[in-house]
Design a protein around this motif. Structure first.
Motif, PDB file in Angstrom:
ATOM      1  N   TYR A  36      32.450  54.409  45.306  1.00  0.00           N
ATOM      2  CA  TYR A  36      33.663  54.628  44.259  1.00  0.00           C
ATOM      3  C   TYR A  36      33.244  53.765  43.209  1.00  0.00           C
ATOM      4  O   TYR A  36      32.519  52.844  43.375  1.00  0.00           O
ATOM      5  CB  TYR A  36      34.778  54.253  44.843  1.00  0.00           C
ATOM      6  CG  TYR A  36      35.320  55.074  46.033  1.00  0.00           C
ATOM      7  CD1 TYR A  36      35.151  54.492  47.280  1.00  0.00           C
ATOM      8  CD2 TYR A  36      36.184  56.113  45.904  1.00  0.00           C
ATOM      9  CE1 TYR A  36      35.511  55.272  48.451  1.00  0.00           C
ATOM     10  CE2 TYR A  36      36.837  56.706  46.957  1.00  0.00           C
ATOM     11  CZ  TYR A  36      36.467  56.384  48.409  1.00  0.00           C
ATOM     12  OH  TYR A  36      36.888  57.184  49.464  1.00  0.00           O
ATOM     13  N   LEU A  44      40.157  54.167  41.072  1.00  0.00           N
ATOM     14  CA  LEU A  44      38.861  54.507  42.012  1.00  0.00           C
ATOM     15  C   LEU A  44      38.634  55.776  41.875  1.00  0.00           C
ATOM     16  O   LEU A  44      39.430  56.721  42.447  1.00  0.00           O
ATOM     17  CB  LEU A  44      39.067  53.910  43.398  1.00  0.00           C
ATOM     18  CG  LEU A  44      39.199  52.459  43.611  1.00  0.00           C
ATOM     19  CD1 LEU A  44      39.774  52.035  44.999  1.00  0.00           C
ATOM     20  CD2 LEU A  44      37.748  51.824  43.527  1.00  0.00           C
ATOM     21  N   LEU A  46      35.683  58.504  43.471  1.00  0.00           N
ATOM     22  CA  LEU A  46      34.819  58.931  44.343  1.00  0.00           C
ATOM     23  C   LEU A  46      33.500  59.200  43.660  1.00  0.00           C
ATOM     24  O   LEU A  46      33.472  60.249  42.986  1.00  0.00           O
ATOM     25  CB  LEU A  46      35.085  59.739  45.528  1.00  0.00           C
ATOM     26  CG  LEU A  46      33.994  60.358  46.515  1.00  0.00           C
ATOM     27  CD1 LEU A  46      33.722  58.874  47.374  1.00  0.00           C
ATOM     28  CD2 LEU A  46      34.447  61.574  47.389  1.00  0.00           C
ATOM     29  N   ILE A  93      32.507  50.095  44.628  1.00  0.00           N
ATOM     30  CA  ILE A  93      33.090  49.538  45.640  1.00  0.00           C
ATOM     31  C   ILE A  93      32.724  50.764  46.830  1.00  0.00           C
ATOM     32  O   ILE A  93      32.697  51.989  46.629  1.00  0.00           O
ATOM     33  CB  ILE A  93      34.577  49.491  45.896  1.00  0.00           C
ATOM     34  CG1 ILE A  93      35.310  48.919  47.168  1.00  0.00           C
ATOM     35  CG2 ILE A  93      35.386  50.936  45.592  1.00  0.00           C
ATOM     36  CD1 ILE A  93      36.701  48.219  46.910  1.00  0.00           C
TER      37      ILE A  93
END
Lengths: 115, 112
Positions: A36, A44, A46, A93
């Motif tokens: 992400y 966030l 993807l 992340i």
């Protein structure tokens, strides 16, 4: 819960260089890992889904040649930002799951700054 | 497509105050709803979840009820502690494509 370790937590690089971010599942085998990105004050988003031993599936609008994802083992996935530019500065992340239908566990995130 | 709108922070409260962090969503079908928490220096952790309408997820004193009629999943806690200081993310898992869609996150700071 299961532990996912992401490294480095912060990185500063020069424009035009490449940066590799690692995501490791420490106490379980992850057949699926997710990457992400989060820009300031945004959600966030993807970027891609990777399955061990196969090519990653990228979301629409994400350049696969720029964001190289390798999921060579059941405990490690890497994201390489190639020829980084300041607009790539973001929070990245990862998350890892035993398979697509089970809970995913998240890494701590990596703050990338490209100068 | 799916989307999650979350209360913008930061939120600062005194210890023992009542907490509400609003979350609304847009999705087709019957998504599952989640709250994740990220403590300083750590990864996101699942805090609670609800998989169908009227379900209530709860954990560590936090609660959220899946309200399909208002498409909401507000996070509440009756008495917050300093240790609750963190960033909270609301998220949904699409019914058709099983991908997590996140809100922007709300930074919560509790002062003694």
């Amino acid at each position: 819960g299961a532990v996912v370790s992401q490294h480095p937590s912060r990185v500063i690089c020069k424009s035009g260089t490449s940066v590799k971010i690692e995501c490791r599942s420490l106490d379980f085998q992850a057949t699926t890992m997710f990457w992400y990105r989060q820009f300031p004050k945004q959600s966030l988003m993807l970027m891609a889904t990777s399955n061990e031993g196969s090519k990653a599936t990228y979301e629409q609008g994400v350049e696969k040649d720029k964001f190289l994802i390798n999921h060579a083992s059941l405990t490690l996935s890497t994201l390489t930002v190639t020829s980084a530019h300041p607009e790539d500065s973001s929070f990245y992340i990862c998350s890892a799951a035993r398979d697509r239908n089970t809970e995913a566990f998240f890494g701590q995130g990596t703050r990338l700054t490209v100068v | 497509g799916n989307s999650v709108t979350q209360m913008e922070g930061p939120v600062t409260l005194s210890e023992e105050a009542f907490l509400t962090i609003n979350c609304t969503y847009t999705a087709t079908g019957y998504p599952s709803l989640f709250w994740y928490v990220q403590y300083p220096g750590e990864g996101l952790q699942l805090l609670l979840k609800a998989t169908k309408a009227d379900d209530k997820g709860s954990n560590k004193g936090f609660e959220a009820t899946y309200r399909k009629e208002t498409t909401s999943f507000h996070l509440e806690k009756g008495s917050v502690q300093v240790s609750d200081s963190a960033v909270y993310f609301c998220a949904l898992l699409g019914w058709v494509n099983e991908k997590l869609t996140f809100g922007t996150g709300t930074r919560l700071t509790i002062i003694p």
